[in-house]
Design a protein around this motif. Structure first.
Motif, PDB file in Angstrom:
ATOM      1  N   GLY A   1       0.813  -1.212   0.000  1.00  0.00           N
ATOM      2  CA  GLY A   1       0.000   0.000   0.000  1.00  0.00           C
ATOM      3  C   GLY A   1       0.843   1.257   0.000  1.00  0.00           C
ATOM      4  O   GLY A   1       0.392   2.324  -0.438  1.00  0.00           O
ATOM      5  N   ALA A   2       2.075   1.147   0.492  1.00  0.00           N
ATOM      6  CA  ALA A   2       2.983   2.302   0.542  1.00  0.00           C
ATOM      7  C   ALA A   2       4.022   2.251  -0.570  1.00  0.00           C
ATOM      8  O   ALA A   2       5.066   2.907  -0.487  1.00  0.00           O
ATOM      9  N   ARG A   3       3.777   1.488  -1.636  1.00  0.00           N
ATOM     10  CA  ARG A   3       4.740   1.305  -2.721  1.00  0.00           C
ATOM     11  C   ARG A   3       4.998   2.612  -3.466  1.00  0.00           C
ATOM     12  O   ARG A   3       4.161   3.520  -3.477  1.00  0.00           O
ATOM     13  N   GLY A   4       6.131   2.658  -4.133  1.00  0.00           N
ATOM     14  CA  GLY A   4       6.464   3.848  -4.916  1.00  0.00           C
ATOM     15  C   GLY A   4       5.619   3.977  -6.158  1.00  0.00           C
ATOM     16  O   GLY A   4       5.278   5.092  -6.572  1.00  0.00           O
ATOM     17  N   CYS A   5       5.259   2.844  -6.775  1.00  0.00           N
ATOM     18  CA  CYS A   5       4.473   2.882  -8.013  1.00  0.00           C
ATOM     19  C   CYS A   5       2.982   2.849  -7.701  1.00  0.00           C
ATOM     20  O   CYS A   5       2.236   2.013  -8.229  1.00  0.00           O
ATOM     21  N   VAL A   6       2.533   3.742  -6.849  1.00  0.00           N
ATOM     22  CA  VAL A   6       1.152   3.725  -6.384  1.00  0.00           C
ATOM     23  C   VAL A   6       0.165   4.016  -7.508  1.00  0.00           C
ATOM     24  O   VAL A   6      -1.037   3.761  -7.381  1.00  0.00           O
ATOM     25  N   ASP A   7       0.657   4.542  -8.632  1.00  0.00           N
ATOM     26  CA  ASP A   7      -0.231   4.820  -9.760  1.00  0.00           C
ATOM     27  C   ASP A   7      -0.657   3.552 -10.485  1.00  0.00           C
ATOM     28  O   ASP A   7      -1.627   3.572 -11.254  1.00  0.00           O
ATOM     29  N   ARG A   8       0.049   2.405 -10.221  1.00  0.00           N
ATOM     30  CA  ARG A   8      -0.279   1.146 -10.886  1.00  0.00           C
ATOM     31  C   ARG A   8      -1.180   0.297  -9.990  1.00  0.00           C
ATOM     32  O   ARG A   8      -0.895   0.115  -8.806  1.00  0.00           O
ATOM     33  N   PRO A   9      -2.261  -0.255 -10.539  1.00  0.00           N
ATOM     34  CA  PRO A   9      -3.141  -1.103  -9.732  1.00  0.00           C
ATOM     35  C   PRO A   9      -2.572  -2.516  -9.601  1.00  0.00           C
ATOM     36  O   PRO A   9      -1.948  -3.045 -10.526  1.00  0.00           O
ATOM     37  N   PHE A  10      -2.811  -3.136  -8.434  1.00  0.00           N
ATOM     38  CA  PHE A  10      -2.394  -4.512  -8.195  1.00  0.00           C
ATOM     39  C   PHE A  10      -3.542  -5.271  -7.530  1.00  0.00           C
ATOM     40  O   PHE A  10      -4.332  -4.697  -6.780  1.00  0.00           O
ATOM     41  N   THR A  11      -3.589  -6.574  -7.815  1.00  0.00           N
ATOM     42  CA  THR A  11      -4.520  -7.472  -7.146  1.00  0.00           C
ATOM     43  C   THR A  11      -3.726  -8.570  -6.456  1.00  0.00           C
ATOM     44  O   THR A  11      -2.883  -9.217  -7.085  1.00  0.00           O
ATOM     45  N   ILE A  12      -3.974  -8.770  -5.171  1.00  0.00           N
ATOM     46  CA  ILE A  12      -3.362  -9.866  -4.413  1.00  0.00           C
ATOM     47  C   ILE A  12      -4.381 -10.995  -4.330  1.00  0.00           C
ATOM     48  O   ILE A  12      -5.530 -10.780  -3.938  1.00  0.00           O
TER      49      ILE A  12
ATOM     50  N   GLY B   1      -5.826   2.075   4.910  1.00  0.00           N
ATOM     51  CA  GLY B   1      -5.521   3.007   3.823  1.00  0.00           C
ATOM     52  C   GLY B   1      -4.864   2.330   2.637  1.00  0.00           C
ATOM     53  O   GLY B   1      -4.991   2.804   1.494  1.00  0.00           O
ATOM     54  N   ALA B   2      -4.176   1.216   2.900  1.00  0.00           N
ATOM     55  CA  ALA B   2      -3.523   0.502   1.797  1.00  0.00           C
ATOM     56  C   ALA B   2      -4.539   0.001   0.790  1.00  0.00           C
ATOM     57  O   ALA B   2      -4.255  -0.082  -0.408  1.00  0.00           O
ATOM     58  N   LEU B   3      -5.742  -0.314   1.268  1.00  0.00           N
ATOM     59  CA  LEU B   3      -6.779  -0.847   0.387  1.00  0.00           C
ATOM     60  C   LEU B   3      -7.417   0.234  -0.474  1.00  0.00           C
ATOM     61  O   LEU B   3      -8.239  -0.063  -1.339  1.00  0.00           O
ATOM     62  N   LYS B   4      -7.051   1.472  -0.231  1.00  0.00           N
ATOM     63  CA  LYS B   4      -7.545   2.581  -1.057  1.00  0.00           C
ATOM     64  C   LYS B   4      -6.498   3.034  -2.059  1.00  0.00           C
ATOM     65  O   LYS B   4      -6.752   3.936  -2.857  1.00  0.00           O
ATOM     66  N   ALA B   5      -5.318   2.405  -2.011  1.00  0.00           N
ATOM     67  CA  ALA B   5      -4.210   2.801  -2.883  1.00  0.00           C
ATOM     68  C   ALA B   5      -4.151   1.903  -4.116  1.00  0.00           C
ATOM     69  O   ALA B   5      -3.125   1.314  -4.439  1.00  0.00           O
ATOM     70  N   ARG B   6      -5.290   1.769  -4.791  1.00  0.00           N
ATOM     71  CA  ARG B   6      -5.398   0.959  -6.008  1.00  0.00           C
ATOM     72  C   ARG B   6      -4.904  -0.471  -5.767  1.00  0.00           C
ATOM     73  O   ARG B   6      -4.258  -1.079  -6.614  1.00  0.00           O
ATOM     74  N   LEU B   7      -5.225  -0.977  -4.604  1.00  0.00           N
ATOM     75  CA  LEU B   7      -4.808  -2.331  -4.219  1.00  0.00           C
ATOM     76  C   LEU B   7      -6.058  -3.149  -3.887  1.00  0.00           C
ATOM     77  O   LEU B   7      -6.849  -2.772  -3.023  1.00  0.00           O
ATOM     78  N   THR B   8      -6.248  -4.268  -4.575  1.00  0.00           N
ATOM     79  CA  THR B   8      -7.375  -5.167  -4.347  1.00  0.00           C
ATOM     80  C   THR B   8      -6.857  -6.455  -3.722  1.00  0.00           C
ATOM     81  O   THR B   8      -5.898  -7.045  -4.231  1.00  0.00           O
ATOM     82  N   VAL B   9      -7.465  -6.883  -2.624  1.00  0.00           N
ATOM     83  CA  VAL B   9      -7.072  -8.121  -1.949  1.00  0.00           C
ATOM     84  C   VAL B   9      -8.243  -9.082  -1.994  1.00  0.00           C
ATOM     85  O   VAL B   9      -9.328  -8.791  -1.477  1.00  0.00           O
ATOM     86  N   ARG B  10      -8.033 -10.233  -2.630  1.00  0.00           N
ATOM     87  CA  ARG B  10      -9.071 -11.250  -2.719  1.00  0.00           C
ATOM     88  C   ARG B  10      -8.508 -12.594  -2.269  1.00  0.00           C
ATOM     89  O   ARG B  10      -7.342 -12.893  -2.502  1.00  0.00           O
ATOM     90  N   TYR B  11      -9.353 -13.372  -1.615  1.00  0.00           N
ATOM     91  CA  TYR B  11      -8.900 -14.674  -1.132  1.00  0.00           C
ATOM     92  C   TYR B  11      -9.983 -15.725  -1.326  1.00  0.00           C
ATOM     93  O   TYR B  11     -11.166 -15.410  -1.479  1.00  0.00           O
ATOM     94  N   ALA B  12      -9.519 -16.972  -1.348  1.00  0.00           N
ATOM     95  CA  ALA B  12     -10.438 -18.107  -1.470  1.00  0.00           C
ATOM     96  C   ALA B  12     -10.907 -18.464  -0.070  1.00  0.00           C
ATOM     97  O   ALA B  12     -10.164 -19.052   0.714  1.00  0.00           O
ATOM     98  N   ALA B  13     -12.132 -18.099   0.255  1.00  0.00           N
ATOM     99  CA  ALA B  13     -12.671 -18.375   1.586  1.00  0.00           C
ATOM    100  C   ALA B  13     -13.202 -19.804   1.651  1.00  0.00           C
ATOM    101  O   ALA B  13     -13.461 -20.445   0.630  1.00  0.00           O
TER     102      ALA B  13
END
Length: 523
Positions: free
Chosen positions: A338-349, A367-379
């Motif tokens: 979430g604090a990465r330098g390339c915050v302009d690029r979206p990522f999915t975990i 706040g990390a989840l608002k920085a173009r970061l999507t976290v998905r998991y197999a529940a």
């Protein structure tokens, strides 16, 4: 010299010290009393040194040498010193107290009840609530089927460190009056849990795993692969989770990479990274590595490693990151990315079911989840998976709205406050108890009050088709080795507010099972 004043009563001068002269008899008595006192104190000291310390906490529960944890087995309302478990342990104790000798079989829930990890404490509470919810249904709302079910809590201690003593006690409970016929829980894919399962199944006891997902704590075809005779699971394996994630995400391997833990011996992580690697054949980047502490719930120094890994991820063309590790390190990685330098690029975990812990993790940087970061998991389960919603119809097979609604009614009895369901733990524990009770009652001969121990472990190959368990998490159709076939896998997204938002159901076989729900022949 003037005369001294005298005591008018005795005539003796005042101010003089009195001398008491003891007779020989008095001296003898004084000596005997002194000796008796000394001997008494000495005897008390010797007794204190030679008498074993009372380390019991409750019947069947005691503190191991060098530990303050209460470890063992109890069904009498004992909460193992954990305040959060007091209410549900009391409900279990009250239900057990209504049962008469000779009319019940016992099911144990084996968990690290005294874990100090906050995430595990929440998981444990929800699993016990789910198990009790089905115990009550089995005893009161199953058309008077027999035997009735006695539920006991079995504590293996922090990190399952005291599993051996607790498992030995369970093995000793297979005869009267307990008639232990199944063990549920066994909820983490660790070496200690694997050894517990091996010991229990080696003693002929049926085991139903709730949230163990490691592929190597399972049985399978081929020589040497039936290591745990009598083991069944209600959760998909890590391989099936990875297949479901891949089917859901349709990930482009050229734009994906794997971040994985190098610590070996953790069966969840080991099999998850193998499954993810199989899904990423042809990926251009080698895995990014970190090493978690021996106890993966410790913070350690991995946060420093993740800060460096995020720089390297920014150097790639990756858009999707598969994460193979436990929840503490997953949270650290999310915070770092979430604090990465390339915050302009979206990522999915994308990760496994350990992601379910994150909703209650106070150290997660929302706040990390608002920085173009999507976290998905197999529940393993989710409360919205079998609820109809606009634009999201419920599949016609693989589970049902009715089965989930029954669970909701049952679990409401497990607490004065609404039971938290978002992490899926109560749902899966309920289904594991349902599966254990199904096997116990199917194995009970007509006219008998309870089944023989050896007959329960033979039931798993028949739990399929019309004999499947209609679980709250989806249909439980077991193959011949006790593994669920094409079990529904909810894909869940961690929202910026910390809530766990259901996205959609995914399937290891890329589609729901047929109505028959019969596993195909496998090599």
């Amino acid at each position: 010299m003037p005369d001294r004043p005298t005591d008018p009563r005795t005539g003796r001068p005042l101010g003089l010290l009195r001398r008491r002269v003891r007779t020989p008899r008095q001296k003898l008595l004084a000596s005997l009393v002194t000796v008796a006192v000394v001997l008494g104190l000495g005897g008390y000291g010797v007794a204190r040194l030679t008498t074993p310390e009372d380390r019991s906490c409750a019947p069947g529960v005691e503190r191991p040498e060098g530990s303050s944890e209460c470890v063992g087995v109890s069904g009498d309302g004992h909460a193992f010193g954990i305040p959060e478990l007091q209410e549900i342990a009391g409900l279990i104790g009250a239900e057990n107290a209504t049962l008469k000798d000779g009319e019940y079989a016992t099911v144990a829930v084996l968990l690290p009840l005294t874990s100090t990890d906050s995430g595990m404490r929440v998981k444990v509470l929800h699993e016990v609530q789910g198990a009790y919810a089905y115990q009550y249904r089995a005893n009161h709302e199953s058309n008077s089927e027999t035997p009735k079910i006695r539920l006991v809590l079995a504590n293996t201690g922090k990190g399952n460190a005291h599993w051996r003593a607790t498992v030995d006690r369970l093995i000793g409970m297979t005869g009267a009056p307990d008639r232990l016929r199944a063990v549920s829980g066994v909820a983490t894919s660790s070496t200690e849990v694997r050894e517990s399962v091996a010991a229990l199944t080696g003693a002929g006891i049926a085991v139903v795993g709730t949230t163990i997902t490691a592929d190597d704590i399972a049985n399978g075809p081929g020589p040497g692969h039936n290591r745990y005779p009598g083991l069944a699971r209600v959760s998909p394996t890590n391989s099936d989770e990875a297949k479901a994630l891949a089917n859901f995400g349709r990930v482009d391997a050229a734009r994906a990479l794997l971040v994985q833990d190098t610590r070996s011996g953790d069966h969840y992580t080991d099999t998850l990274k193998a499954a993810f690697a199989a899904s990423l054949k042809g990926a251009p980047y080698e895995p990014q590595l970190f090493t978690s502490p021996t106890d993966p719930t410790d913070e350690g120094t991995t946060a420093n490693t993740f800060r460096q890994i995020t720089h390297l991820i920014c150097d790639t063309r990756a858009e999707t990151v598969f994460f193979a590790g436990r929840h503490t390190q997953l949270r650290q990685f999310i915070n770092a990315l979430g604090a990465r330098g390339c915050v302009d690029r979206p990522f999915t975990i994308l990760t496994g079911d350990e992601g379910s812990y994150l909703g209650a993790d106070e150290k997660l940087d929302r706040g990390a989840l608002k920085a173009r970061l999507t976290v998905r998991y197999a529940a393993l389960a989710h409360p919205d998976a079998w609820k109809p919603a606009p634009g999201r119809p419920v599949p016609a097979t693989g589970g049902s709205v009715v089965a989930y609604g029954t669970f909701v009614s049952d679990v409401a009895r497990a607490s004065k406050q609404p039971v938290a369901l978002a992490d899926g733990q109560a749902i899966v524990a309920y289904d594991a108890m349902a599966t254990a009770v199904h096997a116990i009652r199917q194995a009970t001969p007509q006219g008998s009050r309870f089944p023989e121990l050896a007959d329960v472990v033979t039931q798993w190959p028949q739990v399929k088709g019309s004999l499947r368990v209609e679980g709250a998490s989806g249909w439980i159709c077991l193959d011949n080795y006790g593994n669920p076939y094409n079990k529904a896998v909810p894909i869940v997204e961690l929202a910026p507010d910390g809530s766990q938002r259901f996205v959609q159901l995914a399937w290891p076989e890329n589609r729901p099972p047929t109505t028959a729900c019969l596993p195909p022949k496998r090599g």
